[in-house]
Each structure stands twice: as structure tokens, then as C-alpha cells.
Design a protein around this motif. Structure first.
Motif, PDB file in Angstrom:
ATOM      1  N   GLN A  48       9.513  -6.355  -6.466  1.00 40.74           N
ATOM      2  CA  GLN A  48      10.490  -5.381  -6.949  1.00 40.74           C
ATOM      3  C   GLN A  48      10.949  -5.730  -8.361  1.00 40.74           C
ATOM      4  O   GLN A  48      11.242  -6.885  -8.667  1.00 40.74           O
ATOM      5  CB  GLN A  48      11.685  -5.335  -6.000  1.00 40.74           C
ATOM      6  N   GLY A  49      10.955  -4.710  -9.221  1.00 44.25           N
ATOM      7  CA  GLY A  49      11.338  -4.897 -10.605  1.00 44.25           C
ATOM      8  C   GLY A  49      10.183  -5.199 -11.521  1.00 44.25           C
ATOM      9  O   GLY A  49      10.317  -5.144 -12.744  1.00 44.25           O
ATOM     10  N   GLY A  50       9.021  -5.518 -10.939  1.00 43.83           N
ATOM     11  CA  GLY A  50       7.845  -5.793 -11.748  1.00 43.83           C
ATOM     12  C   GLY A  50       7.147  -4.527 -12.188  1.00 43.83           C
ATOM     13  O   GLY A  50       7.373  -3.445 -11.636  1.00 43.83           O
ATOM     14  N   PRO A  51       6.254  -4.624 -13.176  1.00 46.80           N
ATOM     15  CA  PRO A  51       5.585  -3.425 -13.710  1.00 46.80           C
ATOM     16  C   PRO A  51       4.638  -2.754 -12.711  1.00 46.80           C
ATOM     17  O   PRO A  51       4.366  -1.557 -12.836  1.00 46.80           O
ATOM     18  CB  PRO A  51       4.806  -3.972 -14.916  1.00 46.80           C
ATOM     19  N   GLY A  52       4.147  -3.484 -11.728  1.00 41.94           N
ATOM     20  CA  GLY A  52       3.225  -2.887 -10.765  1.00 41.94           C
ATOM     21  C   GLY A  52       3.860  -2.552  -9.437  1.00 41.94           C
ATOM     22  O   GLY A  52       3.155  -2.247  -8.465  1.00 41.94           O
ATOM     23  N   TYR A  53       5.186  -2.551  -9.371  1.00 41.47           N
ATOM     24  CA  TYR A  53       5.883  -2.333  -8.108  1.00 41.47           C
ATOM     25  C   TYR A  53       5.616  -0.934  -7.564  1.00 41.47           C
ATOM     26  O   TYR A  53       5.644   0.061  -8.294  1.00 41.47           O
ATOM     27  CB  TYR A  53       7.381  -2.523  -8.290  1.00 41.47           C
ATOM     28  N   VAL A  54       5.343  -0.879  -6.253  1.00 40.43           N
ATOM     29  CA  VAL A  54       5.115   0.385  -5.565  1.00 40.43           C
ATOM     30  C   VAL A  54       6.157   0.504  -4.459  1.00 40.43           C
ATOM     31  O   VAL A  54       6.201  -0.351  -3.560  1.00 40.43           O
ATOM     32  CB  VAL A  54       3.698   0.449  -4.945  1.00 40.43           C
ATOM     33  N   PRO A  55       6.999   1.517  -4.474  1.00 40.38           N
ATOM     34  CA  PRO A  55       7.997   1.677  -3.409  1.00 40.38           C
ATOM     35  C   PRO A  55       7.319   1.754  -2.045  1.00 40.38           C
ATOM     36  O   PRO A  55       6.197   2.263  -1.922  1.00 40.38           O
ATOM     37  CB  PRO A  55       8.688   3.000  -3.770  1.00 40.38           C
ATOM     38  N   ARG A 248      -0.937  10.596  -2.752  1.00 44.53           N
ATOM     39  CA  ARG A 248      -2.153   9.990  -3.262  1.00 44.53           C
ATOM     40  C   ARG A 248      -2.164   8.503  -2.916  1.00 44.53           C
ATOM     41  O   ARG A 248      -1.161   7.814  -3.112  1.00 44.53           O
ATOM     42  CB  ARG A 248      -2.219  10.162  -4.782  1.00 44.53           C
ATOM     43  N   PRO A 249      -3.266   7.983  -2.374  1.00 47.67           N
ATOM     44  CA  PRO A 249      -3.300   6.551  -2.041  1.00 47.67           C
ATOM     45  C   PRO A 249      -3.161   5.687  -3.290  1.00 47.67           C
ATOM     46  O   PRO A 249      -3.561   6.085  -4.392  1.00 47.67           O
ATOM     47  CB  PRO A 249      -4.685   6.359  -1.403  1.00 47.67           C
ATOM     48  N   VAL A 250      -2.627   4.482  -3.102  1.00 52.59           N
ATOM     49  CA  VAL A 250      -2.605   3.501  -4.184  1.00 52.59           C
ATOM     50  C   VAL A 250      -3.650   2.418  -3.944  1.00 52.59           C
ATOM     51  O   VAL A 250      -3.886   1.568  -4.811  1.00 52.59           O
ATOM     52  CB  VAL A 250      -1.212   2.860  -4.335  1.00 52.59           C
ATOM     53  N   PHE A 251      -4.289   2.456  -2.768  1.00 51.10           N
ATOM     54  CA  PHE A 251      -5.354   1.516  -2.423  1.00 51.10           C
ATOM     55  C   PHE A 251      -6.384   2.289  -1.605  1.00 51.10           C
ATOM     56  O   PHE A 251      -6.026   3.017  -0.681  1.00 51.10           O
ATOM     57  CB  PHE A 251      -4.801   0.346  -1.595  1.00 51.10           C
ATOM     58  N   ALA A 252      -7.665   2.148  -1.964  1.00 51.47           N
ATOM     59  CA  ALA A 252      -8.719   2.819  -1.203  1.00 51.47           C
ATOM     60  C   ALA A 252      -9.965   1.947  -1.194  1.00 51.47           C
ATOM     61  O   ALA A 252     -10.249   1.229  -2.153  1.00 51.47           O
ATOM     62  CB  ALA A 252      -9.041   4.187  -1.805  1.00 51.47           C
ATOM     63  N   ALA A 253     -10.700   2.011  -0.090  1.00 52.11           N
ATOM     64  CA  ALA A 253     -11.924   1.225   0.056  1.00 52.11           C
ATOM     65  C   ALA A 253     -13.044   2.103   0.586  1.00 52.11           C
ATOM     66  O   ALA A 253     -12.846   2.897   1.507  1.00 52.11           O
ATOM     67  CB  ALA A 253     -11.692   0.037   0.993  1.00 52.11           C
ATOM     68  N   GLY A 254     -14.234   1.940  -0.015  1.00 47.64           N
ATOM     69  CA  GLY A 254     -15.429   2.665   0.424  1.00 47.64           C
ATOM     70  C   GLY A 254     -16.637   1.756   0.288  1.00 47.64           C
ATOM     71  O   GLY A 254     -16.510   0.553   0.055  1.00 47.64           O
ATOM     72  N   PRO A 272      -1.270   8.122 -12.840  1.00 48.69           N
ATOM     73  CA  PRO A 272      -0.331   7.524 -13.809  1.00 48.69           C
ATOM     74  C   PRO A 272      -0.110   6.037 -13.591  1.00 48.69           C
ATOM     75  O   PRO A 272       0.001   5.268 -14.548  1.00 48.69           O
ATOM     76  CB  PRO A 272       0.953   8.332 -13.556  1.00 48.69           C
ATOM     77  N   ARG A 273      -0.057   5.623 -12.309  1.00 47.87           N
ATOM     78  CA  ARG A 273       0.039   4.204 -12.006  1.00 47.87           C
ATOM     79  C   ARG A 273      -1.281   3.823 -11.346  1.00 47.87           C
ATOM     80  O   ARG A 273      -1.530   4.183 -10.190  1.00 47.87           O
ATOM     81  CB  ARG A 273       1.204   3.943 -11.054  1.00 47.87           C
TER      82      ARG A 273
END
Length: 324
Positions: A48-55, A248-254, A272-273
Motif C-alpha cells: 500500500q502506497g507503492g507505485p504498483g499497488y492494486v486495491p 480487466r484482470p491485472v494478472f493472466a496466464a496462458g 493504464p496500470r
């Protein structure tokens, strides 16, 4: 190579000491750039508070199934349909002269191994049109209780990849929702998704047939139609994700087989992120199978998009939950 197997794929989690899980959430992954990239992304997403934080409510992870979460040589759905087609041809002999029904009846395992999702769903429509959802689920469960992989000789539910089971658990432990988004039949996967992957049926997206409500003489049921409703493959995957998840997913695997996961990985990574796109490369003929697309489309897209590519041979310490 002849693996030894436990009762369920998830049994691997019992075999790993709790202190080891705490020290290393991905023990079946070799140390290296791929593992570092996964852990780094999850760490940033949860700081939390970091540039890559995802709620937390945006931590959506989607996984293809065949070739990503478990083996696909042959496609498990194809093996199931082999039994169903034989039963269907007894009712309609004309199907025996049509492809891919003809090849199925002749035991053409090579064709079954290379069938794409539209062909498989055509078979589903022909064999399951008119059946209720309950009837279909009973047939699928009966298949999983008795069917064995033709080469490895174990139940298909024990062929989930150990590293991917650990990854699913690791993501959930860090507040991610884990979803399946596969080109395979949605109702087929829902029968085993929770026991095999810890993913509840309502978090499974896949190809589907049209359905209709049938009052059934006072006993209402959902009845499957012999028409495709949604093909959840290639460009259909982002559509299915939007319809079922609404985020939209923030993580995906194929994986690299037919290019069926490219659009899902692009959809996840290009936003955007930037999200995390993971591509499984089947390059381990000794422990599993080695195969790739003829045109190399998925690996090309990975290079151009900056995705993380997994070499099963180099990045996975073990492939299946229990190996000698």
C-alpha cells in the motif's frame, strides 16, 4: 518417466511443510528471473502506497486451463467427447461419416490432440444438445472418476501442474481472485475446478452452449441447446471476462499451443496500470511434452509485449504434484 500420484493434485500442499511455504511460496519454481518477476509483481501489488499497488477489489487473475493449469496432450475434453461420440453414433449412424466424428470413432488420437476449440464445441453441441445441465454434470463426473491419461496412466485430475497450483494459492493468499478463462467447455470444467484448483464453479469462464428454461412438468430444469452460445477462445476471451467479471484482470496466464490466449494476455498487460502476463512454453519432452505453434505467434507476441515466458524445462523444479 512414470510419475507417482496422490489422490488429488491439491495434495501437494499437504506435503509441503508450513515453514517452507512461509519461506518460499513457490517451492516448485526454480530460482530465476521468472520466479523473481512473479514475486516482485505480487509484492508491488500488495504494498500500500507503492507505485504498483492494486486495491484488493481489483486483484483479478485469470488462467487458461488446458496447457496452462494442467496437461493438454490429449485435451481432456476431447477424451471425454470420445466416449460421448460413440454413444451418439449409436443413435445417429450418419455421424460416423463426418469429421471430426469419423476420426474420433477410428481412434485418431493425433487428431484429438490437435483439435481446436470450435471443433470440440461442435462435438459438444452434437452430443449434448437437449440434455439437462444435471444430466451433463453426471456424465462428466462419471468420466473423471474412471478415465486415465493414455500415456501417464493416472486420473486427469491428478495432472494439474504443481507450480501453477502453488501460484494459485500464492495469489489467493495475497488477496487475488483466481478465475479460469478457457476455450474449453465451461460446464465441463466447473465439475472439477474446485477440487482440482480451489476455484469455485462460479469463477470459471469457458465456451458454452445456448440453454433454455424447461418447466419439465412441474420440475424446472435448464436444457442445453445444440447451438454455440459463446466461444471463449482468442478474441472471445476478453469478451467472456468482461461479461462474467466486469473488470480487466491485472494478472493472466496462458500457454503456447494455438494462439488462443494472446488476446487475453494483451488485454491484461496493455492498460493504464500494466498487468502481468505469463506465458507457459511447453519445452520439456522428458518430464511432460514438447510442442509449439507452427507460426510461433504466442512467443512472438510475448517478445513484442514484454510478457514473462515460463520454460517448463528451466523454470519448474517439478511439473506434477508428485514425481519420483
Amino acid at each position: 518417466m512414470q510419475p507417482a500420484w496422490g489422490p488429488w493434485a491439491l495434495a501437494l500442499l499437504v506435503a509441503v511443510p508450513l515453514q517452507a511455504l512461509a519461506a518460499d511460496p513457490l517451492p516448485s519454481w526454480n530460482d530465476g528471473l521468472v520466479k523473481q518477476a512473479i514475486v516482485g509483481f505480487v509484492t508491488r501489488a500488495t504494498t500500500q502506497g507503492g507505485p504498483g499497488y492494486v486495491p484488493p477489489d481489483e486483484r483479478i487473475a485469470t488462467f487458461d486451463n488446458d496447457g496452462t493449469l494442467w496437461q493438454e496432450q490429449p485435451v481432456v475434453q476431447g477424451a471425454f467427447l470420445l466416449e460421448q461420440v460413440k454413444a451418439r453414433v449409436k443413435q445417429d449412424a450418419s455421424l460416423a461419416k463426418r469429421q471430426p466424428f469419423k476420426a474420433v470413432l477410428e481412434g485418431d488420437v493425433a487428431l484429438l490432440s490437435t483439435m481446436d476449440e470450435p471443433q470440440l464445441m461442435e462435438l459438444f453441441a452434437a452430443t449434448h444438445g437437449g440434455k439437462t445441465q444435471e444430466e451433463f454434470a453426471r456424465e462428466a463426473r462419471a468420466f473423471f472418476q474412471t478415465a486415465r491419461h493414455p500415456k501417464l496412466g493416472v486420473p486427469y485430475t491428478q495432472l494439474a501442474y504443481a507450480p501453477m497450483l502453488e501460484l494459485l494459492q500464492y495469489l489467493r493468499a495475497n488477496g487475488f481472485q483466481t478465475w479460469i478463462s478457457s476455450g474449453g467447455g465451461m460446464d465441463f470444467m466447473r465439475v472439477i475446478s474446485e477440487d482440482t484448483y480451489g476455484i469455485p464453479p462460479q469463477q470459471v469462464i469457458g465456451s458454452s452452449l445456448q440453454e433454455r428454461f424447461d418447466e419439465g412438468d412441474g420440475h424446472p430444469v435448464l436444457r442445453r441447446e445444440a447451438r454455440l452460445d459463446h466461444l471463449n477462445d482468442k478474441a472471445g476471451k476478453p469478451v467472456g471476462i468482461e461479461q462474467h467479471i466486469g473488470r480487466r484482470p491485472v494478472f493472466a496466464a496462458g500457454n503456447v499451443r494455438s494462439g488462443g490466449d494472446i488476446q487475453m494476455l494483451q488485454y491484461t498487460h496493455e492498460q493504464p496500470r500494466p498487468g502481468f502476463a505469463l506465458l507457459i512454453n511447453h519445452d520439456d519432452a522428458a518430464r511432460e511434452f514438447a510442442y509449439a505453434e507452427k507460426n510461433g505467434a504466442s512467443l512472438k507476441a510475448a517478445r513484442e509485449g514484454g510478457w514473462t515466458v515460463v520454460s517448463m524445462r528451466q523454470d519448474w523444479r517439478r511439473i506434477f504434484p508428485e514425481e519420483r
